[in-house]
Scaffold this motif. Structure first.
Motif: not given
Length: 712
Positions: A353, A356, A364, A371-372, A375-376, A379, A381, A384, A516, A525
């Motif tokens: 993680t 962010c 963000d 966020k891991n 998720q970076v 989403m 980020s 991130g 990823c 998401h």
């Protein structure tokens, strides 16, 4: 007898006198010859020797035949074609023998020329245009001149085939002239042109040629025609004059060598599909332009490349090749930054993680928090990915540039695409070019922006090449358009696969980045959820950036990017699309759809190591047979054992001067029917004809363009 003898003596005297005069004339002539011979061989010897040396030593170049450009399956994309300018000599004796002038026949000739070879394509657009530019006006003007003032080379048609020459000779008035060569006033002048059978398909990538004004040589000025000109052009020959017993003649001292045929990686079917999908999305989004590239993962072969632009006339067409021009990439840069972070050990797991929260004047866009790595990227980020890069490069921001340089990111691709640029990323040094210090605060801000795709300019081809390396387990293969060179004798020299770097990351790192990217399309998401399709698993990353106009960002427009590859488990192809459109669109719904649609089409045709489902979605219970000029429907249905068929057939063609109705015909038959009537055909789609741009029954202007849309 005395008078007779006297007359005889007088005749003898006259004969001797005449003989003497003739002898003196011959003697004078002989003296003149001797004098001239002496003058030429002795007095003027040096001048004549110099002239002879000049004539015999003059060497002229023989232009070689330019090589062809071929698609991956051998289809001709560019070739040489022999055409003719067809002319008439209006001072020819056979033309001027007609007294009075046969105006009725000339009027009928003008009718034929206006119908098949009009002087203007819009001849019938307006009565004044017809009156001024019709062949009636031109021929009347020429034949009203005195015979000695008429033109010797009135061009009736240009750049036509030999069949057109034979056709024109059958026109009224001209068909009365018999004989060949100089005995016939109608003649042809040969020309060689560069022909592109697929029209504007991959126009910028294939390129075009032009003639050098000084040398008269034909060389490429864009695309492959320019980049590979030294191979395509060949080697010119040499000719000089030699003295033979019957005079001087040209002697080929060195024969010209034909240029290489270039076997490219372009797949015509994939090129057609990519252009169609990019065109469709550009129209739907009212985009200013769009570019897309499709590449084979293992080999780096560019299978299709398309560039669509909104033209001044309101239509879309192939234009500037933006696939190799640098643009601010936006978030498609984030997976590249993450790949470096994984490889450098800045993060070790996709589940690690990062905070962010707002960072380096950036928030963000999908709410702060922890966020891991999945998720970076999922989403998108900004904060991130910036914090991850700062773990390794905050102390010396210049090393981020060096790290990219180390993987070969700034090296020329030599892809064969003209106008190729390298990425532009500023090296964040502590001092500027003048030696003035740059604050660490400023360098940190630039580093954060570089990490998530701002403050940089990267050509789409370079971005795609890194995504391709990720799909290829870290092997950084060189993108290229040339597969092999074919010699004049038919030998094929296949070029080996080249690598910019044997590896830019480990297999483990590439797999982490793949996981990823998977979440971007398939995560809850993900920013590209609309790219999902159960038939073929596509993964990739969206990116959005504002265009810079007049030195500032234009927030009313956005460049929408999507870069990725498919199928996910065993990637075969990588693809990127970039579209400039007004705000209110999204990468998910524009560039992402281009990649999705081309992937689905390839899947449906069994091009992804799968069984073809091309006709699986059709709901008709009976086979559909399109209209065709080549077969008997009954014999065909009997051959395939079809008892019930649905036959689609267009209306009967209306004469030769009006546009025929080709609805329902297959593509080859439609092209044959339309081209026989002098129309230039552009195909879109595949299957049978469902619509045509020119209404059936409307008058034909030779050379007029007609677009026919095909569908299954």
């Amino acid at each position: 007898m005395a008078p007779a003898k006297k007359r005889q003596n007088n005749n003898k005297s006259r004969i001797l006198f005449r003989y003497a005069l003739i002898s003196l004339a011959f003697l004078a002539f002989s003296v003149a010859i001797v004098v001239k011979l002496f003058t030429t061989t002795v007095v003027q010897a040096s001048a004549w020797n110099a002239r002879a040396h000049k004539e015999l030593s003059e060497v002229k170049r023989i232009a070689p035949e330019r090589g062809n450009i071929l698609s991956s399956n051998g289809n001709i994309l560019a070739c040489n074609l022999k055409v003719y300018d067809i002319k008439i000599d209006l001072r020819h004796a056979k033309v001027n023998n007609g007294k009075p002038i046969p105006w009725e026949k000339i009027d009928r000739l003008a009718d034929s020329l206006d119908r098949y070879y009009p002087r203007r394509s819009d001849l019938n657009a307006h009565p004044d245009t017809f009156k001024k530019y019709s062949w009636h006006a031109k021929l009347k003007k020429e034949f009203e001149k005195p015979a000695e003032k008429r033109t010797r080379a009135l061009r009736l048609a240009q750049r036509q085939a030999i069949e057109d020459f034979e056709r024109i000779k059958t026109f009224p008035y001209l068909n009365e002239f018999k004989g060949k060569g100089f005995r016939n006033p109608v003649y042809k002048e040969e020309r060689k042109i560069r022909m592109y059978p697929f029209g504007r398909m991959a126009f910028r990538s294939i390129g075009r040629v032009n003639e050098d004004e000084k040398t008269g040589e034909i060389h490429g000025y864009s695309g492959l025609e320019r980049d590979l000109d030294s191979l395509l052009y060949g080697q010119p020959g040499l000719t000089k004059k030699v003295a033979l017993t019957n005079g001087l003649t040209n002697w080929v001292d060195k024969a010209p060598v034909k240029g290489f045929d270039i076997h490219t990686t372009i797949d015509v079917d994939l090129q057609d599909m990519l252009e169609e999908e990019l065109f469709k999305i550009c129209v739907e989004a009212n985009a200013e332009w769009g570019t897309a590239i499709l590449m084979e993962v293992k080999t780096g072969e560019i299978k299709a490349i398309s560039n669509i632009e909104h033209l001044p006339d309101g239509t879309y067409g192939e234009a500037l090749n933006r696939a190799v021009l640098p643009f601010e990439p936006g978030s498609v840069m984030k997976p590249i930054s993450l790949m470096i972070a994984f490889e450098d050990g800045l993060v070790s797991s996709v589940n690690q993680t990062v905070d962010c929260s707002p960072f380096q004047r950036t928030k963000d866009p999908h709410a702060p928090g922890v966020k891991n790595m999945k998720q970076v990227i999922e989403m998108s980020s900004n904060t991130g990915i910036a914090r991850v890069i700062f773990k390794g490069y905050a102390q010396d921001p210049a090393k981020f540039y060096d790290r990219l340089a180390g993987i070969g990111f700034f090296e020329p691709m030599h892809s064969g695409i003209a106008g190729e640029c390298i990425p532009r990323i500023k090296r964040l040094e502590p001092r500027d070019k003048r030696g003035n210090p740059i604050t660490m605060t400023s360098r940190h801000l630039d580093l954060a922006r570089q990490a998530y795709g701002y403050n940089t300019e990267i050509p789409p081809l370079y971005t795609l090449s890194i995504y391709n390396a990720i799909a290829n387990k870290g092997k950084y293969v060189r993108p290229h358009l040339v597969r092999s060179l074919i010699y004049e004798d038919g030998r094929d020299s296949v070029l080996p696969i080249q690598y910019i770097r044997n590896s830019i990351c480990s297999d483990q790192t590439a797999n982490k980045v793949k996981q990823c990217l998977h979440e971007v399309v398939w995560g809850e998401h993900g920013t590209a959820r609309a790219v999902r399709d159960d038939r073929v698993k596509i993964v990739g990353k969206t990116g959005t950036a504002y265009p810079v106009e007049k030195g500032t960002y234009n927030t009313a427009k956005r460049r929408y990017a999507f870069a990725g590859f498919f199928p996910y488990d065993e990637p075969l192809y990588s693809c990127m699309a970039l579209v400039l459109a007004n705000g209110g669109n999204s990468a998910n719904r524009t560039s992402g759809q281009v990649v999705k649609n081309i992937a689905v089409k390839m899947y449906s045709r069994g091009m992804l190591n799968n069984s073809s489902t091309y006709s699986a979605s059709r709901k008709t219970s009976s086979p559909v047979m399109s209209a065709s000029t080549k077969c008997n429907p009954k014999s065909l249905s009997d051959a395939i054992g079809a008892k019930n068929i649905k036959r689609v057939k267009g209306a009967t063609a209306i004469g030769n001067v009006t546009v025929p109705n080709v609805l329902g015909y297959d593509a080859p038959s439609a092209i044959k029917i339309l081209e026989e009537r002098g129309l230039n055909v552009e195909l879109r789609g595949s299957g049978r004809v469902t619509s045509q741009s020119l209404a059936a029954g409307s008058l034909i202007r030779r050379g007029q363009k007609i677009v026919i849309n095909l569908s299954v």
